[in-house]
Scaffold this motif. Structure first.
Motif, PDB file in Angstrom:
ATOM      1  N   SER A 156       0.824  -1.214   0.000  1.00 34.06           N
ATOM      2  CA  SER A 156       0.000   0.000   0.000  1.00 34.06           C
ATOM      3  C   SER A 156       0.850   1.252   0.000  1.00 34.06           C
ATOM      4  CB  SER A 156      -0.930   0.010   1.220  1.00 34.06           C
ATOM      5  OG  SER A 156      -0.177   0.107   2.419  1.00 34.06           O
ATOM      6  N   GLN A 157       2.130   1.087   0.345  1.00 35.04           N
ATOM      7  CA  GLN A 157       3.059   2.215   0.294  1.00 35.04           C
ATOM      8  C   GLN A 157       3.591   2.428  -1.122  1.00 35.04           C
ATOM      9  OE1 GLN A 157       6.069   1.715   3.366  1.00 35.04           O
ATOM     10  NE2 GLN A 157       4.560   0.815   4.766  1.00 35.04           N
ATOM     11  N   GLN A 158       3.056   1.635  -2.052  1.00 31.68           N
ATOM     12  CA  GLN A 158       3.353   1.771  -3.483  1.00 31.68           C
ATOM     13  C   GLN A 158       4.861   1.748  -3.775  1.00 31.68           C
ATOM     14  OE1 GLN A 158       1.292   5.366  -4.658  1.00 31.68           O
ATOM     15  NE2 GLN A 158      -0.662   4.286  -4.827  1.00 31.68           N
ATOM     16  N   PRO A 159       5.453   0.561  -3.736  1.00 35.25           N
ATOM     17  CA  PRO A 159       6.871   0.453  -4.132  1.00 35.25           C
ATOM     18  C   PRO A 159       7.104   1.089  -5.495  1.00 35.25           C
ATOM     19  CG  PRO A 159       6.064  -1.617  -3.243  1.00 35.25           C
ATOM     20  CD  PRO A 159       4.876  -0.727  -3.377  1.00 35.25           C
ATOM     21  N   THR A 160       8.164   1.838  -5.603  1.00 39.60           N
ATOM     22  CA  THR A 160       8.399   2.610  -6.824  1.00 39.60           C
ATOM     23  C   THR A 160       9.240   1.879  -7.859  1.00 39.60           C
ATOM     24  OG1 THR A 160      10.333   3.644  -5.775  1.00 39.60           O
ATOM     25  CG2 THR A 160       8.226   4.794  -5.577  1.00 39.60           C
ATOM     26  N   SER A 161       9.707   0.708  -7.542  1.00 37.04           N
ATOM     27  CA  SER A 161      10.545  -0.012  -8.496  1.00 37.04           C
ATOM     28  C   SER A 161      10.322  -1.505  -8.368  1.00 37.04           C
ATOM     29  CB  SER A 161      12.027   0.309  -8.259  1.00 37.04           C
ATOM     30  OG  SER A 161      12.465  -0.235  -7.030  1.00 37.04           O
ATOM     31  N   LYS A 162      10.724  -2.250  -9.389  1.00 37.26           N
ATOM     32  CA  LYS A 162      10.645  -3.706  -9.360  1.00 37.26           C
ATOM     33  C   LYS A 162      11.523  -4.268  -8.242  1.00 37.26           C
ATOM     34  CE  LYS A 162       7.831  -4.876 -12.699  1.00 37.26           C
ATOM     35  NZ  LYS A 162       6.600  -5.694 -12.426  1.00 37.26           N
ATOM     36  N   GLU A 163      12.633  -3.606  -7.991  1.00 39.11           N
ATOM     37  CA  GLU A 163      13.542  -4.070  -6.946  1.00 39.11           C
ATOM     38  C   GLU A 163      12.877  -3.986  -5.578  1.00 39.11           C
ATOM     39  OE1 GLU A 163      17.962  -3.132  -5.026  1.00 39.11           O
ATOM     40  OE2 GLU A 163      17.254  -2.013  -6.774  1.00 39.11           O
ATOM     41  N   GLU A 164      12.155  -2.890  -5.311  1.00 40.57           N
ATOM     42  CA  GLU A 164      11.477  -2.759  -4.026  1.00 40.57           C
ATOM     43  C   GLU A 164      10.362  -3.788  -3.882  1.00 40.57           C
ATOM     44  OE1 GLU A 164      10.384   1.370  -4.209  1.00 40.57           O
ATOM     45  OE2 GLU A 164      12.053   1.957  -2.927  1.00 40.57           O
ATOM     46  N   GLU A 165       9.634  -4.048  -4.971  1.00 34.13           N
ATOM     47  CA  GLU A 165       8.591  -5.061  -4.945  1.00 34.13           C
ATOM     48  C   GLU A 165       9.198  -6.437  -4.696  1.00 34.13           C
ATOM     49  OE1 GLU A 165       5.969  -6.685  -8.406  1.00 34.13           O
ATOM     50  OE2 GLU A 165       4.910  -4.949  -7.565  1.00 34.13           O
ATOM     51  N   TYR A 166      10.328  -6.701  -5.307  1.00 33.72           N
ATOM     52  CA  TYR A 166      11.055  -7.965  -5.116  1.00 33.72           C
ATOM     53  C   TYR A 166      11.428  -8.136  -3.645  1.00 33.72           C
ATOM     54  CZ  TYR A 166      14.972 -11.311  -5.566  1.00 33.72           C
ATOM     55  OH  TYR A 166      15.829 -12.377  -5.425  1.00 33.72           O
ATOM     56  N   ASP A 167      11.941  -7.070  -3.028  1.00 39.73           N
ATOM     57  CA  ASP A 167      12.354  -7.144  -1.631  1.00 39.73           C
ATOM     58  C   ASP A 167      11.173  -7.435  -0.715  1.00 39.73           C
ATOM     59  OD1 ASP A 167      14.967  -6.632  -2.321  1.00 39.73           O
ATOM     60  OD2 ASP A 167      14.848  -4.487  -1.900  1.00 39.73           O
ATOM     61  N   VAL A 168      10.041  -6.781  -0.958  1.00 39.17           N
ATOM     62  CA  VAL A 168       8.852  -6.992  -0.140  1.00 39.17           C
ATOM     63  C   VAL A 168       8.348  -8.429  -0.302  1.00 39.17           C
ATOM     64  CG1 VAL A 168       6.417  -6.367   0.112  1.00 39.17           C
ATOM     65  CG2 VAL A 168       8.142  -4.578  -0.072  1.00 39.17           C
ATOM     66  N   LYS A 169       8.331  -8.900  -1.525  1.00 41.28           N
ATOM     67  CA  LYS A 169       7.841 -10.256  -1.831  1.00 41.28           C
ATOM     68  C   LYS A 169       8.688 -11.319  -1.135  1.00 41.28           C
ATOM     69  CE  LYS A 169       8.770 -11.611  -5.969  1.00 41.28           C
ATOM     70  NZ  LYS A 169       8.685 -11.664  -7.443  1.00 41.28           N
ATOM     71  N   TRP A 170      10.001 -11.208  -1.227  1.00 43.03           N
ATOM     72  CA  TRP A 170      10.864 -12.221  -0.636  1.00 43.03           C
ATOM     73  C   TRP A 170      10.949 -12.097   0.878  1.00 43.03           C
ATOM     74  CZ3 TRP A 170      12.939 -16.713  -2.072  1.00 43.03           C
ATOM     75  CH2 TRP A 170      12.858 -17.039  -3.431  1.00 43.03           C
TER      76      TRP A 170
END
Length: 527
Positions: free
Chosen positions: A294-308
């Protein structure tokens, strides 16, 4: 399931040992003028390979402590391993010197080939590792932040009671169900289905494969250091330089690794995509992932970090509350049932405290925890008495170090040590209470959740889960020997099964409601 079958000819073995010998002779290693820690006598070429135990490693390590001291050294194909059997030494090195003791060793099978080096357990120490821990700490890194998830844990513990009363002989499976349901609710906001659940099934399978693929003795590729693997492939003149090629005798692990890597990807990706879909249509529950996304990750890398990070938290709870082998049992809560069967006086004391503080007209909640000192001590003893990860995941030293006059080159029996815990095999919650002026013994959570910067990020969640499930179970159930054809079972042993994650040896018990009032509480509204 057979995790390792070595099919290798005598010629192939001789070739491999010859290459290892050449590498050992041509690879320099800087020695200090100080001696290395003591250890078993080594054989040329293979070092202590034949000394490595095939199961229950902690028993062998404990015997080495008696002979070589609390810190001893072994070598396998030139790979140095330091065994720490002392709490004092572990705290000194892994806690106080954590800046250089917080890396993970390369685990070729589980880490490099299957892909577990992307999860926090095997992730190398560095920028990404620090970010994972920072993300996890934001949401439930302390008892205070964990309070937001207390209703979820209470609800899932109540659902456990219903499953147990309907089919008590399957109590181990019900514990597994509750554990998986709790962590999935917390990390992904996902409510586990009754019966077989697809996400729980994925994670169960992945964690079995994690334990097998990270074993030091399960796959030959894990026993050969990275530099040897590197030079073996160079000598074989193949394009890749990272691993022994598939055609080399004994390299059938490649096929297994590909299958397990696919399962790991599904374990991470499918629940993550489910959360994103729930958020898109506005039906997502509050969870670690929904909060982070919900904090809207701004990059694929940030989304990757949250997912893992979310996946690491889910799968990382294996040591304490998730299934550990094909019998689908959990660790802490199942060992709790065995302890209650062996020490009925503990059951009586705990139930007396519950009856006095709470009464019999409601179930325990986290709000009661400050007023239940014996139950708290019982939960601590559950962690100590059966340590789910008796050897832990190894740390890797990032720089040469000196300790107690020994050189430690870069490159635990603790919870049952009688000097720390007298009568270590006795289940005794009183050891963690102040009685007659005697100070409590060392908090086992300081040992069984790891050390330093590698301490388990989900330890607060695991601690809360064990407490609330033990409290609710004792509030409404009696636990007694299993009776078959009128004959009660003999008391079970206190053995631990082998494995990186060690579960209790199999046993049976009878679980019955304490009263009709208890049964009505079990069958009441879960909310």
């Amino acid at each position: 399931m057979v995790f390792f079958t070595l099919s290798i000819t005598h010629v192939g073995l001789a070739f491999t040992l010859l290459v290892v010998y050449i590498i050992a002779r041509t690879t320099s290693w800087k020695h200090s003028s100080l001696p290395l820690p003591p250890g078993p006598r080594r054989i040329p070429l293979i070092g202590n390979l034949l000394d490595m135990p095939s199961k229950k490693e902690w028993e062998t390590f404990a015997k080495w402590e008696e002979k070589y001291g609390a810190t001893c050294l072994i070598l396998v194909f030139g790979q140095t391993m330091i065994i720490l059997n002392s709490t004092e030494h572990a705290v000194e090195l892994l806690d106080k010197r954590s800046a250089i003791y917080s890396d993970r060793p390369i685990v070729p099978m589980g880490g490099e080939l299957v892909g577990w080096n992307r999860a926090i357990g095997l992730l190398p120490y560095g920028k990404r590792f620090k970010k994972y821990r920072r993300l996890a700490k934001q949401l439930f890194g302390s008892p205070k932040t964990m309070e937001a998830f207390h209703p979820v844990e209470e609800e899932e513990a109540h659902r456990l009671l219903k499953r147990v009363v309907s089919n008590p002989e399957e109590f181990a499976n019900h514990i597994q169900k509750m554990a998986g349901a709790t962590i999935l609710r917390v990390t992904h906001g996902y409510r586990v289905q009754e019966g077989e659940d697809p996400f729980v099934k994925l994670a169960d399978k992945a964690m079995l494969q994690f334990a097998a693929s990270t074993s030091s003795t399960g796959f030959m590729v894990n026993m050969i250091p990275a530099r040897v693997s590197f030079q073996l492939t160079l000598l074989c003149s193949v394009p890749t330089v990272k691993y022994v090629p598939e055609w080399v005798p004994g390299a059938g692990f490649h096929k297994i690794a590909k299958e397990w890597a696919t399962n790991l990807e599904e374990t991470v990706e499918l629940p993550f995509e489910w959360v994103k879909a729930q958020m898109a249509n506005g039906t997502a529950e509050m969870s670690f992932l929904s909060s982070m996304l919900s904090q809207q990750p701004t990059s694929k890398e940030e989304e990757y970090d949250v997912k893992w990070t979310a996946s690491s938290l889910y799968t990382g709870e294996t040591f304490y509350i998730l299934p550990t082998n094909d019998s689908r049992t959990g660790v802490a809560q199942v060992s709790f049932f065995k302890a209650m069967l062996l020490w009925p006086d503990v059951v009586k004391k705990a139930q007396a405290e519950i009856d006095r503080v709470i009464g019999n007209d409601r179930l325990p909640t986290f709000a009661d925890r400050p007023n239940l000192p014996y139950l708290n001590a019982l939960a601590l003893e559950t962690f100590r008495w059966h340590c789910a990860g008796p050897t832990g995941i190894p740390h890797r030293l990032m720089a040469d170090n000196i300790y107690n006059g020994y050189f430690i080159p870069k490159g635990r029996q603790m919870t049952h040590n009688p000097s720390t815990y007298p009568d270590p095999w006795v289940f005794k919650p009183e050891r963690f209470l102040t009685i007659d002026g005697q100070e409590p013994q060392m908090d086992p959570r300081d040992l069984c959740f790891g050390f330093g910067r590698r301490i388990c990020p989900g330890r607060v969640l695991a601690d809360a889960s064990v407490f609330i499930s033990c409290a609710m179970i004792l509030a409404v159930f009696d636990i007694s020997p299993y009776v078959e054809n009128g004959v009660p079972d003999a008391p079970p042993d206190i053995e631990q099964e082998p494995g990186l994650v060690s579960h209790p040896s199999k046993f049976r018990c009878s679980i019955t409601p304490r009263s009709n009032k208890a049964l009505s509480l079990i069958m009441g509204d879960e909310s």
